[in-house]
Design a protein around this motif. Structure first.
Motif, PDB file in Angstrom:
ATOM      1  N   PHE B  35       0.850  -1.184   0.001  1.00  0.00           N
ATOM      2  CA  PHE B  35      -0.046  -0.100   0.084  1.00  0.00           C
ATOM      3  C   PHE B  35       0.800   1.358  -0.073  1.00  0.00           C
ATOM      4  N   TYR B  37       0.455   5.408   1.191  1.00  0.00           N
ATOM      5  CA  TYR B  37      -0.625   6.189   1.782  1.00  0.00           C
ATOM      6  C   TYR B  37       0.111   7.736   1.829  1.00  0.00           C
ATOM      7  N   MET B  89       3.624  13.925   3.456  1.00  0.00           N
ATOM      8  CA  MET B  89       4.784  12.650   3.959  1.00  0.00           C
ATOM      9  C   MET B  89       4.062  11.442   3.250  1.00  0.00           C
ATOM     10  N   PHE B  91       3.869   7.099   2.878  1.00  0.00           N
ATOM     11  CA  PHE B  91       4.136   6.104   3.443  1.00  0.00           C
ATOM     12  C   PHE B  91       4.126   4.795   2.721  1.00  0.00           C
ATOM     13  N   ARG B  95       1.137  -5.436   4.084  1.00  0.00           N
ATOM     14  CA  ARG B  95       0.101  -6.579   4.794  1.00  0.00           C
ATOM     15  C   ARG B  95       0.712  -7.810   4.609  1.00  0.00           C
ATOM     16  N   LEU B 106      -0.714  -3.555   9.259  1.00  0.00           N
ATOM     17  CA  LEU B 106       0.051  -3.205   8.353  1.00  0.00           C
ATOM     18  C   LEU B 106       1.479  -2.692   8.918  1.00  0.00           C
ATOM     19  N   PHE B 108       4.662  -0.267   8.314  1.00  0.00           N
ATOM     20  CA  PHE B 108       5.069   0.854   7.538  1.00  0.00           C
ATOM     21  C   PHE B 108       6.485   1.333   7.200  1.00  0.00           C
ATOM     22  N   GLY B 109       6.783   1.703   6.259  1.00  0.00           N
ATOM     23  CA  GLY B 109       8.120   2.396   6.035  1.00  0.00           C
ATOM     24  C   GLY B 109       8.468   3.647   6.898  1.00  0.00           C
ATOM     25  N   GLN B 110       9.623   4.373   6.754  1.00  0.00           N
ATOM     26  CA  GLN B 110       9.973   5.261   7.695  1.00  0.00           C
ATOM     27  C   GLN B 110       9.269   6.637   6.957  1.00  0.00           C
ATOM     28  N   ILE B 113       9.086  12.709   2.966  1.00  0.00           N
ATOM     29  CA  ILE B 113       8.561  14.070   2.765  1.00  0.00           C
ATOM     30  C   ILE B 113       8.909  14.518   1.278  1.00  0.00           C
TER      31      ILE B 113
END
Lengths: 117, 118
Positions: B35, B37, B89, B91, B95, B106, B108-110, B113
């Motif tokens: 995903f 976001y 930002m 992300f 999953r 989920l 998430f990556g770091q 920006i």
């Protein structure tokens, strides 16, 4: 689309007090809700998974006695930060997974910004 | 070990140009979902695009496309014709698995920006 609300959107409290955050799915039934914490300019870290009618599953390193999660109905989960301290100040985001989930399985709430003085 | 890696803390792009945000992942599952976001300064998480591990075609959603390279375990987001409102930002998230009571959680990556310049 599916809507998830969080209340309050922001809260300021004194150190040592408890704060309750609500996460509601407004137009669908959520079998599973997830609670995430995000520090400024950092990633979302999963705290716990809550399934309706059962105990929450906490991620490693998350204190279950400090972060109490209750998922009493298919539309409501609550996170209570007990005896909050300044280091608990963060952005708390919930997400909800619908009973009949498609690939886009999670709908996020708008988040709650907690500041502990 | 990081399951989701976004190596670009910040990216700059000129308005109307295209930009690619990198994401690599690590999993031993055969079934997983990827995903992207967008999180503006308001904090809300806006779903952009999804790619399933078994999907043969790269996902596209309007100006967003996902460059899925399974063998390289990468899932880069391409934003075409950048707009000022794209500044936020971003992300990447994964999953894993296909069932169980924690299904759907989920990782998430770091985050990256993105700043769009006029």
């Amino acid at each position: 689309g599916a809507v998830v609300s969080q209340h309050p959107s922001w809260v300021i409290c004194k150190s040592g007090t408890s704060v309750k955050i609500e996460c509601r799915s407004l137009d669908f039934q959520a079998t599973t809700m997830f609670w995430y914490r995000q520090f400024p300019k950092q990633s979302l870290m999963l705290m716990a998974t809550s399934n309706e009618g059962s105990k929450a599953t906490y991620e490693q390193g998350v204190e279950k006695d400090k972060f109490l999660i209750n998922h009493a109905s298919l539309t409501l989960s609550t996170l209570t930060v007990t005896s909050a301290h300044p280091e608990d100040s963060s952005f708390y985001i919930c997400s909800a997974r619908a009973r009949e989930a498609t690939y886009n399985e999670q709908f996020f709430g708008p988040g709650t910004r907690l500041t502990v003085l | 070990a990081q399951k989701i890696t976004q190596t670009q803390p910040g990216m700059f792009v000129q308005e109307k140009e295209a930009v690619t945000l990198d994401c690599t992942y690590d999993t031993s599952d055969q079934s997983y979902g990827l995903f992207w976001y967008k999180q503006p300064s308001s904090g809300e998480m806006i779903f952009l695009i999804y790619q399933g591990s078994y999907d043969e075609q790269n996902a596209t959603e309007g100006r967003y496309s996902l460059n899925f390279q399974k063998a390289r375990k990468s899932a880069n987001l391409v934003i075409s014709a950048s707009q000022l409102g794209d500044s936020a930002m971003y992300f990447c998230a994964m999953r894993e698995g296909s069932g169980g009571t924690s299904y759907g959680k989920l990782t998430f990556g770091q985050g990256t920006i993105l700043t769009v310049h006029p």
